[in-house]
Design a protein around this motif. Structure first.
Motif, PDB file in Angstrom:
ATOM      1  N   ASP A   1       0.832  -1.209   0.000  1.00 42.87           N
ATOM      2  CA  ASP A   1       0.000   0.000   0.000  1.00 42.87           C
ATOM      3  C   ASP A   1       0.865   1.257   0.000  1.00 42.87           C
ATOM      4  N   GLU A   2       1.930   1.253   0.796  1.00 42.65           N
ATOM      5  CA  GLU A   2       2.849   2.391   0.837  1.00 42.65           C
ATOM      6  C   GLU A   2       3.546   2.561  -0.512  1.00 42.65           C
ATOM      7  N   ALA A   3       3.970   1.451  -1.106  1.00 42.32           N
ATOM      8  CA  ALA A   3       4.621   1.504  -2.421  1.00 42.32           C
ATOM      9  C   ALA A   3       3.652   2.016  -3.478  1.00 42.32           C
ATOM     10  N   LEU A   4       2.419   1.541  -3.438  1.00 41.47           N
ATOM     11  CA  LEU A   4       1.419   1.983  -4.406  1.00 41.47           C
ATOM     12  C   LEU A   4       1.204   3.490  -4.311  1.00 41.47           C
TER      13      LEU A   4
ATOM     14  N   PHE B   1      17.336   8.765  -6.097  1.00 37.98           N
ATOM     15  CA  PHE B   1      16.368   8.714  -5.002  1.00 37.98           C
ATOM     16  C   PHE B   1      16.035   7.259  -4.707  1.00 37.98           C
ATOM     17  N   ARG B   2      15.344   7.032  -3.614  1.00 41.10           N
ATOM     18  CA  ARG B   2      14.896   5.689  -3.232  1.00 41.10           C
ATOM     19  C   ARG B   2      13.406   5.709  -2.955  1.00 41.10           C
ATOM     20  N   ASP B   3      12.776   4.564  -3.195  1.00 41.96           N
ATOM     21  CA  ASP B   3      11.374   4.431  -2.822  1.00 41.96           C
ATOM     22  C   ASP B   3      11.294   4.103  -1.327  1.00 41.96           C
TER      23      ASP B   3
ATOM     24  N   GLY C   1      16.618   1.691  -5.144  1.00 40.54           N
ATOM     25  CA  GLY C   1      17.275   2.856  -5.707  1.00 40.54           C
ATOM     26  C   GLY C   1      16.799   3.176  -7.115  1.00 40.54           C
ATOM     27  N   TRP C   2      16.731   4.454  -7.397  1.00 38.06           N
ATOM     28  CA  TRP C   2      16.354   4.957  -8.707  1.00 38.06           C
ATOM     29  C   TRP C   2      17.341   6.026  -9.143  1.00 38.06           C
ATOM     30  N   LYS C   3      17.586   6.111 -10.440  1.00 37.60           N
ATOM     31  CA  LYS C   3      18.302   7.222 -11.056  1.00 37.60           C
ATOM     32  C   LYS C   3      17.284   7.966 -11.900  1.00 37.60           C
ATOM     33  N   LEU C   4      17.266   9.262 -11.748  1.00 40.44           N
ATOM     34  CA  LEU C   4      16.448  10.150 -12.560  1.00 40.44           C
ATOM     35  C   LEU C   4      17.410  10.718 -13.596  1.00 40.44           C
ATOM     36  N   ILE C   5      17.235  10.371 -14.863  1.00 33.76           N
ATOM     37  CA  ILE C   5      18.185  10.762 -15.896  1.00 33.76           C
ATOM     38  C   ILE C   5      17.482  11.578 -16.985  1.00 33.76           C
TER      39      ILE C   5
END
Length: 135
Positions: free
Chosen positions: A16-19, A120-122, A127-131
């Motif tokens: 639910d938090e991820a959604l 950033f991270r969820d 981990g995520w890269k915003l490119i």
């Protein structure tokens, strides 16, 4: 014969938090949300990529036993998984918009390799890269 990747999955500690994070902060939309006992198949899509789904799955049965699921949760929470990449037109503008929505960044926008990227991270630690897309 057509073939391709339709779903790639992430392990999350709270679906639910991820959604809420992926829909409200990243702008994805729900594709599938169905339950079968304790198991929930939950996928989201980026609005500009309707043929691809990102699965938001809890580690555990029926896929993983309890001990393995606990180990996976610990690894994800530490940010040890390889980052995913979210391509945007303007990294700095996306960074400001997402930061305003409460996304916690691990790296501010930086120019390198002929583009701009940020990290950033969820809420689960993925981990995520915003490119920024190259012009």
């Amino acid at each position: 014969m057509n073939q391709g990747i339709e779903v790639a999955g992430l392990y999350v500690h709270d679906q639910d938090e991820a959604l809420a994070f992926y829909v409200e902060k990243l702008g994805f939309r729900v594709h599938t949300d169905v339950g079968n006992g304790d198991y929930r198949w939950l996928t989201v899509q980026h609005p500009e990529q309707p043929s691809f789904q990102l699965g938001l799955f809890r580690p555990g049965p029926p896929v993983l036993d309890a001990a393995t699921a606990q180990a996976v949760r610990a690894i994800v929470a530490k940010g040890a998984m390889p980052p995913l990449v979210l391509r945007v037109d303007d990294c700095r503008a996306a960074y400001e918009r997402m930061r305003g929505l409460g996304v916690e960044f691990t790296q501010e926008p930086v120019e390198r390799y002929g583009t701009v990227d940020a990290g950033f991270r969820d809420p689960s630690g993925n981990g995520w890269k915003l490119i920024q897309a190259r012009g």
